[in-house]
Motif scaffolding. Structure first.
Motif, PDB file in Angstrom:
ATOM      1  N   THR A   1       0.816  -1.211   0.000  1.00 17.17           N
ATOM      2  CA  THR A   1       0.000   0.000   0.000  1.00 17.17           C
ATOM      3  C   THR A   1       0.850   1.261   0.000  1.00 17.17           C
ATOM      4  O   THR A   1       0.328   2.357   0.115  1.00 17.17           O
ATOM      5  CB  THR A   1      -0.921   0.034   1.235  1.00 17.17           C
ATOM      6  OG1 THR A   1      -0.117  -0.124   2.394  1.00 17.17           O
ATOM      7  CG2 THR A   1      -1.954  -1.048   1.195  1.00 17.17           C
TER       8      THR A   1
ATOM      9  N   LYS B   1     -10.336   2.324  -0.627  1.00 13.35           N
ATOM     10  CA  LYS B   1     -10.472   3.633  -1.270  1.00 13.35           C
ATOM     11  C   LYS B   1     -10.031   3.541  -2.731  1.00 13.35           C
ATOM     12  O   LYS B   1     -10.746   3.980  -3.645  1.00 13.35           O
ATOM     13  CB  LYS B   1      -9.619   4.652  -0.512  1.00 13.35           C
ATOM     14  CG  LYS B   1     -10.179   6.058  -0.594  1.00 13.35           C
ATOM     15  CD  LYS B   1      -9.335   7.033   0.223  1.00 13.35           C
ATOM     16  CE  LYS B   1      -8.840   8.148  -0.648  1.00 13.35           C
ATOM     17  NZ  LYS B   1      -7.485   8.566  -0.343  1.00 13.35           N
ATOM     18  N   VAL B   2      -8.859   2.948  -2.937  1.00 15.10           N
ATOM     19  CA  VAL B   2      -8.330   2.869  -4.303  1.00 15.10           C
ATOM     20  C   VAL B   2      -9.263   2.063  -5.196  1.00 15.10           C
ATOM     21  O   VAL B   2      -9.606   2.480  -6.306  1.00 15.10           O
ATOM     22  CB  VAL B   2      -6.915   2.242  -4.278  1.00 15.10           C
ATOM     23  CG1 VAL B   2      -6.481   1.891  -5.687  1.00 15.10           C
ATOM     24  CG2 VAL B   2      -5.931   3.201  -3.663  1.00 15.10           C
TER      25      VAL B   2
ATOM     26  N   MET C   1       0.184   3.402  -4.035  1.00 18.29           N
ATOM     27  CA  MET C   1      -0.942   2.804  -4.751  1.00 18.29           C
ATOM     28  C   MET C   1      -1.325   3.677  -5.937  1.00 18.29           C
ATOM     29  O   MET C   1      -1.342   4.900  -5.860  1.00 18.29           O
ATOM     30  CB  MET C   1      -2.117   2.623  -3.810  1.00 18.29           C
ATOM     31  CG  MET C   1      -1.799   1.583  -2.776  1.00 18.29           C
ATOM     32  SD  MET C   1      -3.239   0.724  -2.216  1.00 18.29           S
ATOM     33  CE  MET C   1      -3.953   1.951  -1.207  1.00 18.29           C
ATOM     34  N   GLU C   2      -1.618   3.014  -7.031  1.00 19.99           N
ATOM     35  CA  GLU C   2      -1.982   3.739  -8.239  1.00 19.99           C
ATOM     36  C   GLU C   2      -3.292   3.216  -8.776  1.00 19.99           C
ATOM     37  O   GLU C   2      -3.789   2.186  -8.339  1.00 19.99           O
ATOM     38  CB  GLU C   2      -0.891   3.529  -9.308  1.00 19.99           C
ATOM     39  CG  GLU C   2       0.420   4.193  -8.946  1.00 19.99           C
ATOM     40  CD  GLU C   2       1.555   3.629  -9.777  1.00 19.99           C
ATOM     41  OE1 GLU C   2       1.417   3.632 -11.001  1.00 19.99           O
ATOM     42  OE2 GLU C   2       2.549   3.178  -9.204  1.00 19.99           O
ATOM     43  N   ARG C   3      -3.807   3.962  -9.744  1.00 22.43           N
ATOM     44  CA  ARG C   3      -5.060   3.490 -10.340  1.00 22.43           C
ATOM     45  C   ARG C   3      -4.806   2.256 -11.207  1.00 22.43           C
ATOM     46  O   ARG C   3      -5.659   1.386 -11.317  1.00 22.43           O
ATOM     47  CB  ARG C   3      -5.715   4.591 -11.166  1.00 22.43           C
ATOM     48  CG  ARG C   3      -7.197   4.356 -11.282  1.00 22.43           C
ATOM     49  CD  ARG C   3      -7.913   5.517 -11.905  1.00 22.43           C
ATOM     50  NE  ARG C   3      -7.417   5.741 -13.248  1.00 22.43           N
ATOM     51  CZ  ARG C   3      -7.614   6.882 -13.906  1.00 22.43           C
ATOM     52  NH1 ARG C   3      -8.262   7.862 -13.331  1.00 22.43           N
ATOM     53  NH2 ARG C   3      -7.161   7.033 -15.121  1.00 22.43           N
TER      54      ARG C   3
ATOM     55  N   GLN D   1       0.422  -4.538  -5.052  1.00 24.37           N
ATOM     56  CA  GLN D   1      -0.905  -3.910  -4.967  1.00 24.37           C
ATOM     57  C   GLN D   1      -1.973  -4.798  -5.602  1.00 24.37           C
ATOM     58  O   GLN D   1      -3.104  -4.888  -5.119  1.00 24.37           O
ATOM     59  CB  GLN D   1      -0.868  -2.548  -5.664  1.00 24.37           C
ATOM     60  CG  GLN D   1      -2.074  -1.692  -5.295  1.00 24.37           C
ATOM     61  CD  GLN D   1      -2.199  -0.482  -6.184  1.00 24.37           C
ATOM     62  OE1 GLN D   1      -1.226  -0.042  -6.783  1.00 24.37           O
ATOM     63  NE2 GLN D   1      -3.383   0.050  -6.281  1.00 24.37           N
TER      64      GLN D   1
ATOM     65  N   GLU E   1      -5.204  -6.045  -3.696  1.00 16.14           N
ATOM     66  CA  GLU E   1      -6.544  -5.726  -4.209  1.00 16.14           C
ATOM     67  C   GLU E   1      -7.344  -6.988  -4.453  1.00 16.14           C
ATOM     68  O   GLU E   1      -8.547  -7.020  -4.220  1.00 16.14           O
ATOM     69  CB  GLU E   1      -6.430  -4.921  -5.497  1.00 16.14           C
ATOM     70  CG  GLU E   1      -6.041  -3.500  -5.211  1.00 16.14           C
ATOM     71  CD  GLU E   1      -6.175  -2.643  -6.435  1.00 16.14           C
ATOM     72  OE1 GLU E   1      -6.733  -3.127  -7.437  1.00 16.14           O
ATOM     73  OE2 GLU E   1      -5.729  -1.500  -6.377  1.00 16.14           O
TER      74      GLU E   1
ATOM     75  N   GLU F   1     -12.522   3.937  -5.822  1.00 20.00           N
ATOM     76  CA  GLU F   1     -12.301   5.054  -6.749  1.00 20.00           C
ATOM     77  C   GLU F   1     -12.189   4.547  -8.173  1.00 20.00           C
ATOM     78  O   GLU F   1     -12.752   5.117  -9.105  1.00 20.00           O
ATOM     79  CB  GLU F   1     -11.020   5.798  -6.373  1.00 20.00           C
ATOM     80  CG  GLU F   1     -11.263   6.934  -5.391  1.00 20.00           C
ATOM     81  CD  GLU F   1      -9.966   7.553  -4.924  1.00 20.00           C
ATOM     82  OE1 GLU F   1     -10.002   8.300  -3.948  1.00 20.00           O
ATOM     83  OE2 GLU F   1      -8.914   7.267  -5.537  1.00 20.00           O
ATOM     84  N   ARG F   2     -11.476   3.436  -8.325  1.00 16.01           N
ATOM     85  CA  ARG F   2     -11.319   2.889  -9.671  1.00 16.01           C
ATOM     86  C   ARG F   2     -12.663   2.409 -10.203  1.00 16.01           C
ATOM     87  O   ARG F   2     -12.987   2.620 -11.371  1.00 16.01           O
ATOM     88  CB  ARG F   2     -10.328   1.728  -9.675  1.00 16.01           C
ATOM     89  CG  ARG F   2     -10.187   1.176 -11.079  1.00 16.01           C
ATOM     90  CD  ARG F   2      -9.253   0.007 -11.191  1.00 16.01           C
ATOM     91  NE  ARG F   2      -8.036   0.198 -10.457  1.00 16.01           N
ATOM     92  CZ  ARG F   2      -7.649  -0.599  -9.479  1.00 16.01           C
ATOM     93  NH1 ARG F   2      -8.392  -1.609  -9.141  1.00 16.01           N
ATOM     94  NH2 ARG F   2      -6.534  -0.390  -8.850  1.00 16.01           N
TER      95      ARG F   2
END
Lengths: 252, 153
Positions: A62, B45-46, A65-67, A73, A77, B49-50
């Motif tokens: 974490t 959150k990530v 963290m990126e889109r 990550q 996820e 958001e995505r």
């Protein structure tokens, strides 16, 4: 016959029999004294190492963290999504967010404990008494987890529905009352003993097979053990979520 | 003897409950809070958001696609109209050129006829006049011959 005696002596732990396979020390513990309290040191040692590994993974994953997820990550996820699906299907859309961290922690802690106990060669570290292994192979750990689950489903029911929570005991008819009360005791009992029994049995089977046939034969059993370990973590988390879901469910 | 060893032996045993239990419970509760702060909240959150981003992007893309389809049908209609107009223009041009050709042809025909007529009339009139000349010449000659004969007598 000798195998049976072996198992009996294993289960008794402090058995007076002196057998040649002293490497199997089931039921012996490394005691730490905390004031008047005594705790099982080996359980805490392994649990700290495994929790440390888990937290390291989480912190590393974490950190940035990126889109578009990269590396760890992705794994985190995937786990998050898996746990969310588990909590959402069992607890329901309305309150699953409050309980997701608890369910997820149960799953991750049990999974890491089970797999860590099976994969890390703890036996290389000599302790003065007892031996390192999966923290979930100790009844104290599993009962602690199961009691936490009991507390949480009571809390979930009472905080969501107030005293109406007790309607659950007479739903759909008052005849259910004794069964529902018995269930409150059997739930933690079955949760803790299922996990404890599976993990301990897996460790024992592998240990006994390694002792009897040190080559090849234990490998499939070890894989089976990994499979059971993962399944047990999933079962524990799913049942915990199901109990919480049952407590917060609205009857109409 | 065995049950004593299993449940509540003073030293060890599989079912040796002690302070490990509450401490482990406290540890797991603590771990829940730590993981909530370090793992569940930030990752949630990530991910959410995505998910929002994907949803809005998809909606936008759908809108754009619909727009594109509308534009495409518009353009197709325009193209169809343009083609029809072009065909009409071509047909008109063909008609025009046909008409012009026919007019020119009929004009040339009539001119040719007229000039032919004129020439024929000219020829006729010349022949007429030549014949008349001849006739008068013959008459004159006849008269002359008669006069000569009469004079000779």
């Amino acid at each position: 016959m000798s195998l049976l005696r072996l198992f009996i002596s294993l289960k008794m732990g402090t058995s007076p029999f002196v057998l040649p396979f002293a490497a199997l020390e089931v039921g012996q513990h490394l005691y730490w004294q905390l004031g008047k309290l005594r705790i099982h040191g080996q359980v805490f040692m392994t649990s700290w190492i495994l929790i440390g590994a888990l937290l390291t993974l989480v912190v590393v994953g974490t950190k940035k963290m990126e889109r578009d997820p990269k590396g760890v990550q992705n794994l985190l996820e995937f786990l998050w999504d898996y746990i969310r699906d588990l909590a959402r299907t069992q607890i329901g859309e309305k309150v699953y967010r409050d309980w997701m961290p608890f369910i997820g922690t149960l799953f991750l802690f049990i999974f890491v404990s089970n797999w860590g106990g099976a994969l890390i060669p703890w036996k290389l570290i000599e302790l003065p008494s007892g031996e390192l292994g999966a923290p979930t192979a100790d009844i104290n750990t599993t009962v602690a987890l199961a009691l936490l689950v009991s507390l949480s489903y009571f809390y979930a029911g009472l905080s969501n529905k107030g005293l109406r929570y007790f309607e659950y005991y007479v739903h759909p008819t008052p005849i259910m009352l004794p069964f529902k009360i018995v269930e409150d005791f059997t739930k933690p009992l079955s949760l803790s003993f299922r996990l404890f029994g599976n993990i301990l049995a897996d460790e024992l089977v592998v240990a006994v097979l390694v002792f009897l046939v040190p080559l090849v034969l234990p490998v499939p059993v070890m894989f089976l053990g990994l499979f059971t370990s993962a399944i047990q973590a999933l079962i524990f988390a799913t049942l915990a979520a199901y109990y919480i879901g049952e407590a917060v469910e609205e009857h109409h | 003897m065995i049950s004593l060893l299993l449940f509540g032996a003073s030293e060890g045993g599989l079912f040796d409950f002690d302070a490990t239990l509450p401490l482990m419970a406290a540890q797991v509760v603590l771990l829940t809070y730590i993981l909530n702060a370090l793992f569940f909240k930030p990752v949630g959150k990530v991910v959410e958001e995505r998910e929002d981003y994907v949803l809005t992007s998809r909606a936008e893309a759908k809108k754009k696609l619909a727009e594109v389809e509308k534009l495409e049908t518009d353009l197709k209609n325009q193209l169809k109209g343009a083609r029809q107009a072009a065909q009409k223009v071509i047909a008109e041009a063909e008609d025009d050129s046909d008409k012009l050709y026919k007019e020119a042809l009929s004009l040339a025909n009539s001119e040719a006829n007229a000039s032919r007529e004129k020439v024929r009339r000219e020829i006729d009139s010349q022949r007429e006049s030549a014949l008349n000349q001849l006739k008068s010449d013959a008459d004159k000659l006849g008269d002359l011959i008669v006069q000569k004969l009469l004079a000779a007598k």
